[in-house]
Design an enzyme around this catalytic site. Sequence first.
Site, PDB file in Angstrom:
ATOM      1  N   ARG A 136      -7.251   3.268 -14.734  1.00 51.72           N
ATOM      2  CA  ARG A 136      -6.085   3.629 -13.943  1.00 51.72           C
ATOM      3  C   ARG A 136      -5.009   3.985 -14.971  1.00 51.72           C
ATOM      4  O   ARG A 136      -5.047   5.069 -15.522  1.00 51.72           O
ATOM      5  CB  ARG A 136      -5.725   2.439 -13.029  1.00 51.72           C
ATOM      6  CG  ARG A 136      -4.782   2.769 -11.911  1.00 51.72           C
ATOM      7  CD  ARG A 136      -4.587   1.585 -10.969  1.00 51.72           C
ATOM      8  NE  ARG A 136      -4.010   0.406 -11.635  1.00 51.72           N
ATOM      9  CZ  ARG A 136      -3.725  -0.742 -11.026  1.00 51.72           C
ATOM     10  NH1 ARG A 136      -3.973  -0.885  -9.735  1.00 51.72           N
ATOM     11  NH2 ARG A 136      -3.206  -1.754 -11.683  1.00 51.72           N
ATOM     12  N   HIS A 164      -5.681  -4.914 -17.636  1.00 51.92           N
ATOM     13  CA  HIS A 164      -5.822  -5.386 -16.256  1.00 51.92           C
ATOM     14  C   HIS A 164      -7.303  -5.403 -15.914  1.00 51.92           C
ATOM     15  O   HIS A 164      -8.031  -4.459 -16.212  1.00 51.92           O
ATOM     16  CB  HIS A 164      -5.059  -4.433 -15.327  1.00 51.92           C
ATOM     17  CG  HIS A 164      -4.833  -4.977 -13.948  1.00 51.92           C
ATOM     18  ND1 HIS A 164      -4.381  -6.258 -13.704  1.00 51.92           N
ATOM     19  CD2 HIS A 164      -4.970  -4.407 -12.727  1.00 51.92           C
ATOM     20  CE1 HIS A 164      -4.267  -6.440 -12.400  1.00 51.92           C
ATOM     21  NE2 HIS A 164      -4.621  -5.336 -11.781  1.00 51.92           N
ATOM     22  N   TYR A 269      -0.444   0.362  26.809  1.00 52.20           N
ATOM     23  CA  TYR A 269      -0.906   1.747  26.611  1.00 52.20           C
ATOM     24  C   TYR A 269      -2.406   1.874  26.794  1.00 52.20           C
ATOM     25  O   TYR A 269      -3.171   1.016  26.344  1.00 52.20           O
ATOM     26  CB  TYR A 269      -0.579   2.205  25.192  1.00 52.20           C
ATOM     27  CG  TYR A 269       0.882   2.509  24.951  1.00 52.20           C
ATOM     28  CD1 TYR A 269       1.572   3.425  25.736  1.00 52.20           C
ATOM     29  CD2 TYR A 269       1.561   1.890  23.902  1.00 52.20           C
ATOM     30  CE1 TYR A 269       2.904   3.711  25.498  1.00 52.20           C
ATOM     31  CE2 TYR A 269       2.895   2.171  23.648  1.00 52.20           C
ATOM     32  CZ  TYR A 269       3.563   3.081  24.452  1.00 52.20           C
ATOM     33  OH  TYR A 269       4.868   3.355  24.203  1.00 52.20           O
ATOM     34  N   ASP A 319       6.815  -1.926  18.727  1.00 50.64           N
ATOM     35  CA  ASP A 319       7.847  -2.965  18.720  1.00 50.64           C
ATOM     36  C   ASP A 319       7.529  -4.186  19.576  1.00 50.64           C
ATOM     37  O   ASP A 319       8.330  -5.110  19.650  1.00 50.64           O
ATOM     38  CB  ASP A 319       9.175  -2.367  19.205  1.00 50.64           C
ATOM     39  CG  ASP A 319       9.412  -0.995  18.621  1.00 50.64           C
ATOM     40  OD1 ASP A 319       9.417  -0.887  17.386  1.00 50.64           O
ATOM     41  OD2 ASP A 319       9.534  -0.023  19.400  1.00 50.64           O
TER      42      ASP A 319
HETATM   43  C1  LIG Z   1      -0.051  -6.413  -8.895  1.00 53.15           C
HETATM   44  C2  LIG Z   1      -0.456  -6.689 -10.268  1.00 53.15           C
HETATM   45  C3  LIG Z   1      -0.657  -8.007 -10.706  1.00 53.15           C
HETATM   46  C4  LIG Z   1      -0.630  -9.189  -9.769  1.00 53.15           C
HETATM   47  O1  LIG Z   1      -1.859  -9.283  -9.123  1.00 53.15           O
HETATM   48  P1  LIG Z   1      -2.268 -10.530  -8.218  1.00 53.15           P
HETATM   49  O2  LIG Z   1      -3.705 -10.318  -7.957  1.00 53.15           O
HETATM   50  O3  LIG Z   1      -1.453 -10.458  -6.976  1.00 53.15           O
HETATM   51  O4  LIG Z   1      -1.990 -11.760  -8.980  1.00 53.15           O
HETATM   52  C5  LIG Z   1      -0.935  -8.210 -12.047  1.00 53.15           C
HETATM   53  N1  LIG Z   1      -1.027  -7.176 -12.910  1.00 53.15           N
HETATM   54  C6  LIG Z   1      -0.877  -5.898 -12.512  1.00 53.15           C
HETATM   55  C7  LIG Z   1      -1.011  -4.805 -13.516  1.00 53.15           C
HETATM   56  C8  LIG Z   1      -0.603  -5.604 -11.188  1.00 53.15           C
HETATM   57  O5  LIG Z   1      -0.475  -4.329 -10.804  1.00 53.15           O
END
Ligand SMILES: *Cc1c(COP(=O)(O)O)cnc(C)c1O
Length: 377
Positions: A136, A164, A269, A319
């Site tokens: 990403r 990440h 609805y 709503d």
């Molecule tokens: C959103 C995010 C987090 C937090 O993730 P959680 O699973 O909610 O703890 C951590 N690092 C990055 C890069 C994120 O985008």
Amino acid sequence: MKDAAFKTGRAWIEVDMGNLRHNAETLKKAMQPGCELMAVVKAQAYGHGAVQTASCLNEVGVRAFAVATADEGIALREGGVCGEILILGYTDVGRAAELKEYDLMQTLISLAYAEALNHQGIAVKAHIKIDTGMHRLGIASGELSAVRKLFFMENISICGMFTHLSCADSRHPDDIAFTRGQIDSFYTMTDALRDSGIILPKLHIQSSYGLLNYPDLACDYVRAGIALYGVLSSPDDDTVLQPDLRPVFSLKSRVALIREVAAGGSVGYGRSFTAGRDTRIAVLPIGYGDGFPRNLSDGKGSVLINQYVVPVVGRICMDQLTVDITGAEGVSVGDIATLAGAEGYDALSVSAVADTSGSISNELLCRMGARLPVIAR
Ligand SMILES: *Cc1c(COP(=O)(O)O)cnc(C)c1O
């Protein structure tokens, strides 16, 4: 209850600040010594209210926050939040002056991005994002010379470096192997950087599931979002660590109207609900315009009123929604209904409601921040 909205509100989010503080302390204890909690408060702190959440965490000593956008970072500063604020996502380099003015740290998502930001001629703080397989944002973990260049940019001061994990929530052996590979390639990169004479900045890898499933990693920060709010993404998730995390969020509304619908009458609805018997209906003034998922219509969703779990009948409107309270004794206009986060009712936990709607807690929580007031308890 501090807020007038509790007495007069038609629908609101209630947040339990005691549980938030408890979760912050619990996560800190679960982390390796020397590691700091970076509270992820993007998307209105997953619907809990960003400034309110971050201020509460400031009070218990949390000094690092992460947001997704520059505007979210600015809102925290304007709300008086102290400490470091890291923007995890993209910011147009034309906003460098704001990054400096509000003391926000920007994620460097590529070498080209870093060059463009440096070219603005404004001193900014940054963390480098390394791509180890998520594909990403970030510079590929093999690109040592590109990463090295970032440390010599005149206007950028590197405060951190992170990656990440893309499947840290899974306990499947293939996913564990993949995750271990991500971790290894991150450290291979940082070791090579150090060997080339770079003094390493703060390093971080784990988000909530990264901590819960890979608790032995010794990083400088854990970036915790969903765990801080005391819920798992999905109800059946199994994790290595299972600390005592307590849900912070609940979604409430109030009975606006009760009516009798004779057998054969339809509700809402599309006439998707037709009463098979004389039916008592309560109308709740909350709908998908508040973020409550429309696909919980027609009996998929339920709500808690006066200790009764009653089904949603008919289609959820923008709503309003309607529930069948036939046989639920003593329900009257003004009574409070809990739609998610009902303590003691597993089927009405945030993760169960999210799961029933075909999603995860993270999405359910953050989609409800727009129209509903957030009331601290
Ligand atoms: C959103 C995010 C987090 C937090 O993730 P959680 O699973 O909610 O703890 C951590 N690092 C990055 C890069 C994120 O985008």
